[in-house]
Motif scaffolding. Structure first.
Motif, short mmCIF file in Angstrom:
data_model
loop_
_atom_site.label_atom_id
_atom_site.label_comp_id
_atom_site.label_asym_id
_atom_site.label_seq_id
_atom_site.Cartn_x
_atom_site.Cartn_y
_atom_site.Cartn_z
N ILE A 1 -77.07 39.91 -35.82
CA ILE A 1 -76.78 38.51 -35.51
C ILE A 1 -76.35 38.40 -34.05
O ILE A 1 -75.90 39.37 -33.45
N THR A 2 -76.51 37.19 -33.51
CA THR A 2 -75.99 36.89 -32.19
C THR A 2 -74.67 36.16 -32.36
O THR A 2 -74.59 35.17 -33.09
N VAL A 3 -73.64 36.66 -31.71
CA VAL A 3 -72.34 35.99 -31.70
C VAL A 3 -72.15 35.40 -30.32
O VAL A 3 -72.32 36.08 -29.31
N ILE A 4 -71.83 34.12 -30.28
CA ILE A 4 -71.52 33.46 -29.03
C ILE A 4 -70.00 33.29 -28.96
O ILE A 4 -69.42 32.53 -29.73
N ALA A 5 -69.38 34.04 -28.06
CA ALA A 5 -67.93 34.00 -27.92
C ALA A 5 -67.52 32.78 -27.09
O ALA A 5 -68.28 32.31 -26.25
N PHE A 6 -66.33 32.29 -27.35
CA PHE A 6 -65.80 31.17 -26.58
C PHE A 6 -65.65 31.58 -25.12
O PHE A 6 -65.38 32.74 -24.80
N ASP A 7 -65.82 30.60 -24.21
CA ASP A 7 -65.66 30.86 -22.78
C ASP A 7 -64.22 31.19 -22.44
O ASP A 7 -63.94 32.08 -21.65
N ASP A 8 -63.27 30.45 -23.02
CA ASP A 8 -61.87 30.61 -22.65
C ASP A 8 -61.11 31.29 -23.78
O ASP A 8 -60.76 30.67 -24.78
N ASN B 1 -76.63 29.50 -33.91
CA ASN B 1 -77.51 28.80 -34.83
C ASN B 1 -78.48 27.90 -34.06
O ASN B 1 -79.00 26.94 -34.60
N SER B 2 -78.71 28.22 -32.81
CA SER B 2 -79.58 27.41 -31.96
C SER B 2 -80.70 28.27 -31.41
O SER B 2 -80.47 29.42 -30.99
N ILE B 3 -81.90 27.73 -31.38
CA ILE B 3 -83.03 28.51 -30.85
C ILE B 3 -82.82 28.86 -29.38
O ILE B 3 -83.40 29.82 -28.89
N MET C 1 -80.66 37.33 -36.42
CA MET C 1 -80.67 36.21 -37.36
C MET C 1 -79.75 35.10 -36.88
O MET C 1 -78.68 35.36 -36.34
N SER C 2 -80.15 33.87 -37.15
CA SER C 2 -79.29 32.72 -36.87
C SER C 2 -78.30 32.57 -38.02
O SER C 2 -78.46 33.16 -39.10
N ALA C 3 -77.28 31.75 -37.81
CA ALA C 3 -76.31 31.47 -38.87
C ALA C 3 -77.01 30.88 -40.08
O ALA C 3 -76.67 31.21 -41.22
N GLY C 4 -77.99 30.01 -39.86
CA GLY C 4 -78.70 29.38 -40.97
C GLY C 4 -79.44 30.39 -41.84
O GLY C 4 -79.48 30.26 -43.07
N ARG C 5 -80.03 31.40 -41.22
CA ARG C 5 -80.75 32.44 -41.97
C ARG C 5 -79.79 33.39 -42.68
O ARG C 5 -80.09 33.93 -43.74
N LEU C 6 -78.61 33.59 -42.12
CA LEU C 6 -77.62 34.50 -42.69
C LEU C 6 -76.79 33.84 -43.79
O LEU C 6 -76.34 34.50 -44.72
N TYR C 7 -76.63 32.54 -43.72
CA TYR C 7 -75.65 31.80 -44.52
C TYR C 7 -75.69 32.13 -46.02
O TYR C 7 -74.66 32.38 -46.63
N ASP C 8 -76.86 32.15 -46.61
CA ASP C 8 -76.97 32.39 -48.06
C ASP C 8 -77.00 33.87 -48.42
O ASP C 8 -77.06 34.22 -49.59
#
Length: 124
Positions: free
Chosen positions: A3-10, A53-55, A63-70
């Motif tokens: 999965i790709t994790v996008i960490a907060f900037d601050d 969860n964004s292209i 995997m995006s969050a949507g694909r992982l969710y279930d």
């Protein structure tokens, strides 16, 4: 599964992202921006970001969050494999890998989850 994790900037100058760091994945069905949102938490830091969860932000091959969710329970775990700035690729732990983490009394899974019996990877 990666999965790709996008960490907060601050993150208040803190550096929670470390290779092999354990990330708790927490579904947020009531999230007002995305009903498939999966928050990412780390020991000592709390919420550090979200599964992408964004292209525009999902790294190819993950995997995006949507694909992982279930595929995961309301709480699950991943391990950081690659870090580039605030972009992280983490491996969703298999049941076998999670079992090994649970055996390690020092593993962050023990500090991030109150009831490990509710943690499951669906379809395995």
């Amino acid at each position: 599964m990666y999965i790709t994790v996008i960490a907060f900037d601050d993150l208040h100058g803190q550096k929670p992202l470390v290779l092999n760091g354990i990330v708790k994945l927490v579904k947020e069905p009531e999230n007002k921006y995305d009903d498939e949102a999966i928050a990412c938490e780390m020991r000592y830091f709390g919420k550090i970001g979200y599964v992408s969860n964004s292209i525009q932000t999902v790294i190819r091959g993950t995997m995006s969050a949507g694909r992982l969710y279930d595929k995961i329970s309301d709480e699950y775990f991943a391990k950081i494999q690659f870090i580039k700035g605030k972009n992280v690729i983490a491996k969703v732990l298999s049941i076998e890998e999670l079992t090994e983490e649970i055996k390690d009394e020092e593993s962050d899974v023990h500090y991030l989850c109150e009831d490990l019996s509710k943690v499951e990877l669906k379809g395995e």
